[in-house]
Structure formats: C-alpha cells, structure tokens
Design a protein around this motif. Structure first.
Motif, short mmCIF file in Angstrom:
data_model
loop_
_atom_site.label_atom_id
_atom_site.label_comp_id
_atom_site.label_asym_id
_atom_site.label_seq_id
_atom_site.Cartn_x
_atom_site.Cartn_y
_atom_site.Cartn_z
N THR A 153 0.82 -1.21 0.00
CA THR A 153 0.00 0.00 0.00
C THR A 153 0.85 1.26 0.00
OG1 THR A 153 -1.65 -1.22 1.29
CG2 THR A 153 -1.91 1.17 1.18
N ALA A 154 2.05 1.19 0.58
CA ALA A 154 2.94 2.36 0.63
C ALA A 154 3.26 2.87 -0.77
CB ALA A 154 4.22 2.01 1.37
N ALA A 155 3.34 1.97 -1.74
CA ALA A 155 3.64 2.40 -3.11
C ALA A 155 2.52 3.28 -3.66
CB ALA A 155 3.82 1.17 -4.01
N PHE A 156 1.28 2.95 -3.32
CA PHE A 156 0.14 3.75 -3.78
C PHE A 156 0.02 5.04 -3.00
CE2 PHE A 156 -0.64 -0.61 -4.99
CZ PHE A 156 -1.15 -0.51 -6.28
N VAL A 157 0.30 4.97 -1.70
CA VAL A 157 0.31 6.18 -0.87
C VAL A 157 1.35 7.16 -1.40
CG1 VAL A 157 0.82 7.11 1.42
CG2 VAL A 157 -0.55 5.03 1.20
N CYS A 158 2.49 6.63 -1.77
CA CYS A 158 3.57 7.46 -2.31
C CYS A 158 3.10 8.27 -3.52
CB CYS A 158 4.76 6.59 -2.69
SG CYS A 158 6.03 7.44 -3.67
#
Length: 215
Positions: A96-101
């Motif tokens: 999910t961090a990739a999308f948050v980024c």
C-alpha cells in the motif's frame, strides 16, 4: 438473519481482527509512503531512483505474490523470524505504501513551484521546505484519493485469509464448516465492510469541508 445471529461472536471477533490488521497496516503504509514520496521528489538522483524503483516494482506486483514472499519465502532467508500475522502486516504495508507514495507525490505537484523557490530563498533546506511548507499544503489536496487508497487497503486485508491470518475473510470457511448458508453469510460480510468504509468516507468529507473553508 439467523446466519448472523447464530454466529454473531464469530462475525464480531473476525471483523475486530480485520480492523486491527487494517489500522496497523494503514499507519505503517502512510509513514512509508510519505517517505517514499519525499525520495521521489528529492534533488538527489540516487534517492529519486530508489523511490521510483520501489513504486514501479510494488505497484506492478500482485498483492498475493507479496504475501507469498513474506509468508513462505522470507522465512527461508533465516534473517528474522516472523509469524503469519506480522508477515501480513508487512505485506500490506509495503504494498500500500507504493500507492500512498503516488498519492502524496501528486499532492506535492499541486503546490505552486513558487512556494519551493521562496523557501530556498529564505535558506530552508530541502527537508525543512518539504516538511514545513510543501507537505502541509499537499496533504489538503490528497484527501479523496488517500481515502480511496485506505478503503482499498481495508478490502485487501481479506487476502490474508488465504495465509492463515484470522480476519473477516475467514468467515466463509467457518460458516461452511458449520453447515450454515454461506451465500447469506457472504452478504453479511459485504455489509460489514460497507459499515467499516462509512467512517472513512465521513472523515474524508469532514476534512474536505474544513479545509475548503480555511482556504
């Protein structure tokens, strides 16, 4: 209705575990995603390359494969022993961090370039400029897409059911073992997720209303 009333403790317990899994993963993914966004807009090429590579790899990798790695492959490396719950948290957070980024980075791009130039003229470092000037403005514009990302994370927690992690995705199997009507059980599970999503939508609307007035 009997499917719900007869198995209410089961529904409450597994949905509570879903909330716990979501909450921990959400906090970690928001922190890591913001750091990654800072790397992606960094003036240092190496940092930008690290951020870009991470986002490209994770966004194009199915979540199930991320789970498979941390549940089955990672233990073989014999670095640090983790249980399946921890592996689920790590997989969900990193994915999910990739999308948050990307959400945060899009917000940063909405801030006028003059803000950064004025910050540099005042002698602020890149970190100071990003943390004190750019990010506070950027985060106001990313509330809707960030909420959508968190809703996706909440629904993605069901993937953990396939890796022996107790949460709402396991309700179907439990009902099937007890001979209950699985179809009606799944309808109650779907309604449960709708109820969980509603507070996120309310928070989004509240922040949008508050910040639109302040602007």
């Amino acid at each position: 209705m009997s499917v719900l009333t007869n198995n209410l403790p089961l529904f409450l317990d597994l949905f509570w575990k879903t909330l716990q899994l979501f909450a921990v993963s959400a906090v970690l993914s928001l922190l890591l995603g913001t750091i990654l966004a800072a790397l992606r807009v960094s003036p240092v090429p190496v940092f930008r390359g690290i951020g870009t590579t991470y986002v490209t790899v994770l966004r194009n990798t199915p979540l199930t494969l991320v789970f498979v790695f941390f549940v089955f492959a990672y233990p073989l490396l014999d670095i640090l022993k983790i249980d399946n719950y921890t592996a689920a948290v790590v997989a969900l957070s990193l994915y999910t961090a990739a999308f948050v980024c990307e959400v945060v980075r899009s917000g940063i791009n909405t801030v006028p370039v003059g803000q950064a130039e004025a910050s540099r003229a005042l002698g602020l470092t890149f970190t100071q400029m990003l943390g004190n000037v750019v990010l506070p403005q950027a985060l106001r514009s990313v509330v809707p897409p960030m909420t959508s990302t968190m809703i996706a994370l909440l629904k993605n927690t069901t993937v953990a059911s396939g890796f022996a992690v107790a949460q709402a995705g396991n309700i179907r199997d439990s009902l099937a073992e007890q001979g209950e009507n699985v179809m009606f059980g799944l309808l109650w599970v779907a309604l449960g997720f709708v109820i969980l999503v509603m507070p996120l939508t309310y928070v989004q609307q509240a922040f949008e209303k508050r910040w639109s007035v302040s602007r």
